[in-house]
Enzyme design. Structure first.
Site, PDB file in Angstrom:
ATOM      1  N   GLY A 111       0.815  -1.212   0.000  1.00  0.00           N
ATOM      2  CA  GLY A 111       0.000   0.000   0.000  1.00  0.00           C
ATOM      3  C   GLY A 111       0.848   1.261   0.000  1.00  0.00           C
ATOM      4  N   HIS A 121     -11.079  -6.718 -37.928  1.00  0.00           N
ATOM      5  CA  HIS A 121     -10.674  -8.113 -37.723  1.00  0.00           C
ATOM      6  C   HIS A 121      -9.217  -8.274 -38.138  1.00  0.00           C
ATOM      7  CE1 HIS A 121     -10.812 -12.502 -37.853  1.00  0.00           C
ATOM      8  NE2 HIS A 121     -10.231 -12.425 -39.051  1.00  0.00           N
TER       9      HIS A 121
END
Length: 465
Positions: A272, A445
């Site tokens: 943290g 694609h």
């Protein structure tokens, strides 16, 4: 006592929000000064975001080299040269620092290297890096103080001189066995990178899953990934004490009774962050802190002191560079006569493990916790043809749809190039585009975003939550 210099804009800290505010204000003709104690440009280009992604990419290159035969490539050696890894990273960091210096010169903002401490309202004394003191008062003051890695109060931990991400990202050698305390974003990214370079790695976390802020299926998928790559993971493991010295031999004692021991050569603590708000006289400036030490701000990022704003992590904003940049946008708009707020902004997240984890909006666990009813669309990443071309089919994507409308509530992707389709969905959510409208999009694609075409053709599950 030094005489007081007066400026229009005084910025403390040159991180993401601070530097852009300074460059913008100075470019508009305001006399602007930025006080920075060490890292020109803040932590992101020096010791955090960009250096870590640089190191992570080097680790991925080695990982690909170990799989060379899978791609029809012959590779004689896949040894890791950490001096070469560091040379690449340092060259990038040096270039970024120069870019920042050039930007300061071009903007007209004055960059002052030194440590600032408030001595009164909107006034600081700066202990200059090169010696001496300057007292500077700003008509408007902006705090961009950042955070630093937290160090848990565990017996023997500090004495073991563990690494934080800063030291690990500057390591010129490969640890023999790295123990990582903490299963959050930083710990997971660096654990995988060190493993791919060839180190033995053990991750120790006290929670029930890795990436505890994510859904359980995400945590399980990351755990499977790590175990497949040879990373040992201990969950529900409370660290009781630490013995030895990182860089030599270190023992981490875990368990409710201290009965389990992990032995390694190096220790990384990633548990943290702590705000850089203590010891700089904020109380003398009339700036109030929250109980957890962050600067108390309103939705406009204004502090309790008149004409003083706070931005970035020190203000409790999400600990991401893109969130800090948005803080700059909000504050600049407000001081320029607008009324932007932090309310309802849609921030996205990405963890740069390989594959990536990217998400925006609500997770399933958040929706259930808030009592939000939703429908679910989900699909394995193997159904996205782009993953077949990359030989990277691991993972899944899922989208939360409102139970009583077609609004998109959230989207999570764990898979190769996950940040690409996440950005598409984030844009749709910002534009309040119902999911059937997104379904009409003709995606190129083969791309990862094309996966949305197939995900959205499915029928959402019955309402949940």
């Amino acid at each position: 006592m030094p005489s007081t210099e007066n400026v229009d804009i005084l910025v403390i800290g040159s991180g993401e929000a601070g530097k852009y505010l300074a460059w913008t204000m100075a470019g508009e003709g305001r006399r602007t000064a930025v006080v920075e104690r060490s890292l020109i440009g803040g932590s992101c280009p020096n010791i955090a975001c960009l250096p870590s992604k640089n190191i992570i990419h080097s680790a991925k290159v080695r990982w690909f080299a170990t799989r060379a035969a899978e791609f029809g490539v012959e590779a004689e050696s896949v040894a890791t040269d950490m001096t070469g890894v560091q040379a690449r990273k340092r060259a990038m960091v040096d270039g970024l620092r120069q870019l920042h210096l050039d930007r300061y010169r071009a903007s007209g903002a004055e960059l002052i290297m030194g440590g600032a401490r408030f001595v009164g309202e909107r006034t600081v004394d700066v202990e200059l890096v090169d010696g001496g003191t300057r007292r500077i008062s700003g008509e408007r003051v902006f705090l961009n103080l950042g955070t630093h890695a937290s160090m848990p109060d565990v017996p023997g931990l500090a004495a073991a001189r563990p690494m934080t991400h800063i030291e690990l990202l500057d390591l010129d050698r490969l640890p023999e066995h790295l123990i990582v305390i903490g299963g959050g974003y930083i710990g997971l990214e660096l654990a995988q990178a060190m493993r791919r370079f060839g180190a033995k790695v053990t991750v120790v976390d006290h929670g029930p899953q890795l990436a505890r802020s994510e859904d359980a299926d995400v945590g399980a998928a990351i755990l499977e990934l790590f175990r497949d790559e040879g990373i040992t993971v201990q969950l529900g493991a409370e660290v009781r004490s630490v013995e030895g010295a990182s860089g030599d031999r270190v023992r981490v004692v875990t368990g409710s009774r201290g009965g389990d021991v992990v032995e390694g050569t190096d220790l990384l603590v990633a548990t943290g962050r702590t705000p850089n708000t203590s010891g700089i006289g904020l109380e003398l400036a009339g700036v109030t802190l929250t109980e957890s030490g962050y600067i108390a701000v309103d939705e406009h990022l204004a502090t309790t002191a008149a004409n003083v704003w706070a931005m970035g992590e020190c203000a409790g904003s999400p600990q991401f560079t893109h969130a800090s940049f948005d803080d700059f946008r909000i504050v600049y708009d407000n001081v320029s006569g607008g009324s932007s707020t932090t309310r309802d902004r849609l921030l996205a997240y990405c963890m740069y493990t390989d594959p990536e984890l990217a998400r925006v909006g609500l997770t399933e666990s958040e929706a259930r916790r808030r009592g939000v009813r939703y429908r679910l669309l989900s699909m394995p990443m193997a159904a996205v043809l782009r993953t077949r071309t990359l030989s990277e089919p691991r993972g899944f994507m899922k989208m939360l749809i409102a139970a009583d409308s077609d609004d998109i509530l959230g989207f999570t992707v764990f898979g190769a190039e996950a940040s690409e389709p996440m950005a598409v969905v984030q844009t749709a959510m910002v534009g309040r585009l119902p999911y059937p409208e997104l379904r009409r999009t003709v995606f190129v694609h083969p791309t990862m975003s094309e996966g949305l075409t197939f995900l959205l053709r499915n029928t959402p599950t019955a309402p949940t939550g």
